[in-house]
Design an enzyme around this catalytic site. Structure first.
Site, short mmCIF file in Angstrom:
data_model
loop_
_atom_site.label_atom_id
_atom_site.label_comp_id
_atom_site.label_asym_id
_atom_site.label_seq_id
_atom_site.Cartn_x
_atom_site.Cartn_y
_atom_site.Cartn_z
CE1 TYR A 1 -3.50 2.75 0.93
CE2 TYR A 1 -1.98 3.32 2.69
CZ TYR A 1 -3.09 3.62 1.93
OH TYR A 1 -3.78 4.79 2.16
CE LYS B 1 -3.54 5.59 -1.32
NZ LYS B 1 -4.61 6.16 -2.19
#
Length: 271
Positions: free
Chosen positions: A160, A164
């Protein structure tokens, strides 16, 4: 302050709850017309039921479908006649995934692919669909919702965090390429936010509670703020992120381009 968003057209992804729903409500309060994109709807996204009349339209799309972002943009143009603002908010755990996850080795290729599909490629595809009509109209604003974890690599949620970080890089590149043509691209990087990701049964608070031998409420009110060294001592409220998103979407932010705004309860300590 008048954000000068009256009658402007916005597409908001991940709109059914949390930050996305707060963004939808805030833009509507400012007079914008909003296409709210999410897999499922509800009374909050029904224009008449929400008191927004025909200024709010829901598009049922699963953004892990590569064609979904373009369909959503096309729907906004069909319904409202143009596009001024794109808020790429959809992200977090992909469908069927619970975060946090710990460590690098347990992650398979399929885990990485699903995380990047949802947190990076859906935003790239939406921007790719939105930029041509914005250019034709003389400009627009794109706000990508990133994460404070993009700036603080760690073995928890490593996939994750990487997705990002990539989103931040793409956002900077788009800001540089299309800023001279009137399209501003900025990111907002929340820290932990009191959303369903944290609060729902089986969510992040429950995962951390099990790992630390405590309970959900203790994690939300004490454990998480302490673990993440939040200066304010609390998780952020979705509205606090939505307020910054609305400002960046506004013409009042005409000279803000390629910037990243931390709304993270003091999570990031770096200069």
């Amino acid at each position: 302050m008048d954000l000068q968003l009256k009658d402007r057209v916005a597409v908001v992804t991940g709109a059914s709850k949390g930050i996305g729903l707060a963004v939808v409500r805030t833009l509507l309060d400012e007079g914008a017309r909003v296409l709210a994109v999410s897999r499922s709807s509800g009374p909050e996204l029904d224009g008449p039921a929400a008191g927004a009349g025909d200024r709010l339209v829901h598009a049922a799309e699963d953004l892990t479908d590569p064609l979904a972002p373009a369909r959503a943009v096309a729907r906004a143009i069909e319904v409202f006649g143009g596009l001024d603002v794109l808020v790429n908010n959809a992200g977090g755990p992909p469908p069927g995934v619970t975060l946090p996850r710990f460590g690098f080795l347990p992650l398979e290729d399929v885990d990485w692919a699903a995380m990047f599909e949802f947190n990076l490629f859906s935003s790239i595809r939406a921007a790719r669909a939105a930029i041509p009509p914005m250019l034709a109209a003389g400009g627009g604003a794109i706000v990508n919702v990133s994460s404070g974890n993009a700036h603080r690599p760690m073995p928890m949620n490593v996939d994750y965090n990487a997705a990002k970080s990539a989103l931040n890089s793409v956002s900077k590149a788009l800001a540089e390429e299309f800023g001279p043509q009137g399209i501003r691209v900025n990111t907002v990087s929340p820290g932990p936010v009191r959303t369903a990701w944290w609060t729902e049964e089986g969510g992040a608070a429950d995962v951390l509670a099990e790992r630390s031998g405590t309970d959900r409420d203790t994690v939300l009110n004490e454990g998480a703020p302490q673990m993440m060294a939040l200066t304010t001592g609390r998780l952020a409220d979705p509205q606090e992120i939505a307020d910054v998103v609305a400002l960046l979407a506004s013409p009042r932010s005409a000279s803000t381009n390629g910037a990243d705004f931390a709304v993270d309860s003091g999570f990031l300590k770096e200069i």
